[in-house]
Design an enzyme around this catalytic site. Structure first.
Site, PDB file in Angstrom:
ATOM      1  N   ARG A  69       9.439 -95.395 108.698  1.00  0.00           N
ATOM      2  CA  ARG A  69      10.318 -94.124 108.413  1.00  0.00           C
ATOM      3  C   ARG A  69       9.304 -93.054 108.070  1.00  0.00           C
ATOM      4  NH1 ARG A  69      13.518 -93.198 104.765  1.00  0.00           N
ATOM      5  NH2 ARG A  69      15.267 -92.631 106.168  1.00  0.00           N
ATOM      6  N   CYS A 122      -4.158 -98.367 114.273  1.00  0.00           N
ATOM      7  CA  CYS A 122      -5.088 -97.364 114.763  1.00  0.00           C
ATOM      8  C   CYS A 122      -4.291 -96.184 115.662  1.00  0.00           C
ATOM      9  CB  CYS A 122      -5.981 -98.211 116.079  1.00  0.00           C
ATOM     10  SG  CYS A 122      -7.011 -99.314 115.256  1.00  0.00           S
ATOM     11  N   ARG A 136      22.507 -98.486 104.127  1.00  0.00           N
ATOM     12  CA  ARG A 136      21.295 -98.050 103.306  1.00  0.00           C
ATOM     13  C   ARG A 136      21.889 -98.167 101.908  1.00  0.00           C
ATOM     14  NH1 ARG A 136      18.063 -93.763 105.401  1.00  0.00           N
ATOM     15  NH2 ARG A 136      19.719 -93.714 106.900  1.00  0.00           N
ATOM     16  N   TYR A 163      16.014-100.283 106.434  1.00  0.00           N
ATOM     17  CA  TYR A 163      15.347 -99.683 107.688  1.00  0.00           C
ATOM     18  C   TYR A 163      14.118 -99.771 107.306  1.00  0.00           C
ATOM     19  CZ  TYR A 163      20.185 -97.946 108.351  1.00  0.00           C
ATOM     20  OH  TYR A 163      21.315 -97.938 108.742  1.00  0.00           O
TER      21      TYR A 163
HETATM   22  N1  LLP Z   1      27.780 -97.473 111.305  1.00  0.00           N
HETATM   23  C1  LLP Z   1      27.202 -96.930 112.316  1.00  0.00           C
HETATM   24  C2  LLP Z   1      28.067 -97.039 113.584  1.00  0.00           C
HETATM   25  C3  LLP Z   1      25.914 -96.577 112.336  1.00  0.00           C
HETATM   26  O1  LLP Z   1      25.296 -96.140 113.468  1.00  0.00           O
HETATM   27  C4  LLP Z   1      25.134 -96.840 111.252  1.00  0.00           C
HETATM   28  C5  LLP Z   1      23.598 -96.506 111.078  1.00  0.00           C
HETATM   29  C6  LLP Z   1      25.975 -97.265 110.075  1.00  0.00           C
HETATM   30  C7  LLP Z   1      27.065 -97.727 110.091  1.00  0.00           C
HETATM   31  C8  LLP Z   1      24.905 -97.211 108.685  1.00  0.00           C
HETATM   32  O2  LLP Z   1      24.432 -96.049 108.162  1.00  0.00           O
HETATM   33  P1  LLP Z   1      23.853 -95.892 106.729  1.00  0.00           P
HETATM   34  O3  LLP Z   1      24.911 -96.242 105.947  1.00  0.00           O
HETATM   35  O4  LLP Z   1      22.690 -97.020 106.570  1.00  0.00           O
HETATM   36  O5  LLP Z   1      23.279 -94.441 106.946  1.00  0.00           O
HETATM   37  N2  LLP Z   1      16.815 -96.146 110.885  1.00  0.00           N
HETATM   38  C9  LLP Z   1      17.308 -94.810 110.330  1.00  0.00           C
HETATM   39  C10 LLP Z   1      18.837 -94.925 110.038  1.00  0.00           C
HETATM   40  C11 LLP Z   1      19.555 -95.206 111.446  1.00  0.00           C
HETATM   41  C12 LLP Z   1      21.129 -95.290 111.114  1.00  0.00           C
HETATM   42  C13 LLP Z   1      21.629 -95.916 112.258  1.00  0.00           C
HETATM   43  N3  LLP Z   1      23.136 -95.835 112.351  1.00  0.00           N
HETATM   44  C14 LLP Z   1      16.646 -94.452 108.887  1.00  0.00           C
HETATM   45  O6  LLP Z   1      15.564 -95.410 108.749  1.00  0.00           O
HETATM   46  O7  LLP Z   1      16.880 -93.717 108.178  1.00  0.00           O
END
Ligand code: LLP
Length: 427
Positions: free
Chosen positions: A320, A349, A284, A378
């Site tokens: 989200r 809906c 992100r 995301y």
């Molecule tokens: N590495 C691993 C092993 C992960 O599981 C994840 C995220 C990342 C890196 C990257 O994380 P970031 O830097 O993006 O925080 N859908 C959720 C976020 C789920 C993240 C899952 N794993 C949201 O919309 O906040």
């Protein structure tokens, strides 16, 4: 957390919102709504800031492409020098399609299938982060069959306390499904040393997403160091230490972007002491603030004393808010100066189909364009076709140029895989 690092790509000229040099209104006219819009300069800027901050140690950034796996975004990051972190065969396929080579790819995930492990080995990926002894044995078996050596990292669960935005995005505390429980890690290493066609290369953790402090990295690294010294005593050398993703971004009021110097100061001495190459997997951090979801107001209505603003996007494009109670700043492309308090909801809906609840925001009327901020990560990747809603378009802006990089789905796309004359078999 310190000052923001965001290059503000979304600014107003003569009262109207632009993405870099392009009016949001023009994008809506060309691409239609809803559409995700991504600023290339934000992604590049953030990449440079992070690699700059980590300059004191050998490192590589592996963008976690689950955040936004659009090919144009991937190409942009590849051109900057990033590698990627993938968690499925589909993501591996996307990465290869975007021009990454196996050496640029880390393969992770708690439930890799036999097919996915085979594909990862065939692609000659840099590292497979293994999450259990059973997976290790399967990987050894497949590698032996293919006549290759599997490059293994151990994803451990450092079992540290993690304070972050939502319980669903914490991953590194005791009892989570991810990683090898800390106490079992050395046993897994011992097993790996006995298995054929396995090469131990690294240790890996991912303590969670949207971390509100860097303490979990400090605690996790200390735990990794404990394991590393035991592993060295067992005769292994650690080439890579992968500390996962999790760098937080500011979603609006009250929060600020991460202080990368603090992050680097915390990590660098630990990595130097381990004598390994640092791998980081933020997702992100690169893409969230690069993106907005451009949508049009369809209706306004009053119900039970509430004002509803009904827009042409919803939980199908941006899950989200309803899934994590996430806050995303919403503003009009051309505000009229007045304010209102409303629930911003979509056409789906479901009562849970909302973008914001009781939100004080720009006054908007049917036909007005609105942007939902910080939706470059995301967003599109978590969208669905529920209510038979075709997926939105994706647009990349670079300076005063822009391109639709993913076409909006058509109604035909919705039924493309359905068989007109399915083959019936009798059991
Ligand atoms: N590495 C691993 C092993 C992960 O599981 C994840 C995220 C990342 C890196 C990257 O994380 P970031 O830097 O993006 O925080 N859908 C959720 C976020 C789920 C993240 C899952 N794993 C949201 O919309 O906040």
């Amino acid at each position: 957390m310190g000052e923001g690092v965001l290059t503000d790509a979304y600014a107003r000229r003569d009262g109207a919102l632009y993405c870099e040099g392009v009016p949001a209104e023009e994008i809506a006219r060309e691409a239609g709504t809803p559409a995700f819009v991504y600023s290339a300069s934000v992604i590049r800027d953030r990449y440079l800031k992070l690699t700059g901050a980590l300059g004191g140690v050998p490192h590589r950034v592996h963008y976690s492409l689950k955040a936004n796996s659009n090919r144009a975004v991937l190409k942009l990051l590849r051109q900057m020098g990033a590698g990627v972190d993938v968690v499925s065969g589909g993501e591996l396929f996307r990465a290869l399609r975007a021009g990454f080579s196996g050496r640029d790819i880390i393969f992770g995930g708690v439930g890799k299938t036999e097919r996915e492990l085979r594909e990862a080995l065939q692609a000659d990926v840099k590292l497979i982060n293994v999450e259990s002894e059973a997976e290790l044995r399967l990987l050894s078996h497949i590698a032996t069959e293919l006549g290759v050596t599997a490059p293994v990292g151990f994803r451990i669960n450092p079992e540290v306390a993690v304070a972050n935005a939502h319980a669903f995005i914490a991953t590194g505390s005791k009892g989570h499904k991810f990683g090898i429980p800390f106490g079992d890690a050395i046993g897994a290493v011992r097993t790996a040393l006995k298995l054929p066609n396995i090469r131990i290369l690294g240790l890996d953790m991912h303590v969670g997403s949207q971390l509100s402090t860097f303490d979990p990295y400090r605690a996790g690294l200390a735990r990794m160091a404990e394991l590393a010294s035991e592993m060295v005593a067992m005769g292994t050398t650690l080439k890579f230490v992968d500390i996962g993703g999790g760098l937080p971004v500011s979603y609006g009021e009250g929060a600020s972007d991460p202080d990368l110097d603090n992050y680097a100061t915390l990590i660098t001495p630990a990595i130097k002491a381990l004598g390994a190459e640092l791998l980081v997997e933020p997702g992100r951090f690169f893409t969230a603030a690069s993106g907005v979801l451009l949508t049009r107001v369809l209706y306004r209505k009053q119900s039970g004393g509430k004002t509803y603003v009904i827009v042409d996007t919803g939980m199908t494009e941006l899950l989200r808010p309803s899934h994590y109670s996430a806050y995303h700043l919403i503003e009009a492309v051309k505000p009229n100066g007045a304010r209102l308090v409303a629930d911003v909801v979509g056409p789906v809906c479901e009562t849970g189909d909302f973008l914001a609840l009781d939100r004080e925001m720009d006054d908007v009327a049917p036909g007005d364009l609105v942007v939902i901020h910080t939706t470059g990560a995301y967003g599109y990747v978590m969208s669905s076709n529920y209510n038979a809603r075709p997926k939105a378009a994706e647009v990349v802006v670079d300076g005063d140029r822009y391109a639709v990089v993913t076409a909006r789905e058509s109604y035909e796309d919705l039924v493309r895989l359905e068989q007109d004359n399915p083959t019936w078999r009798t059991a």
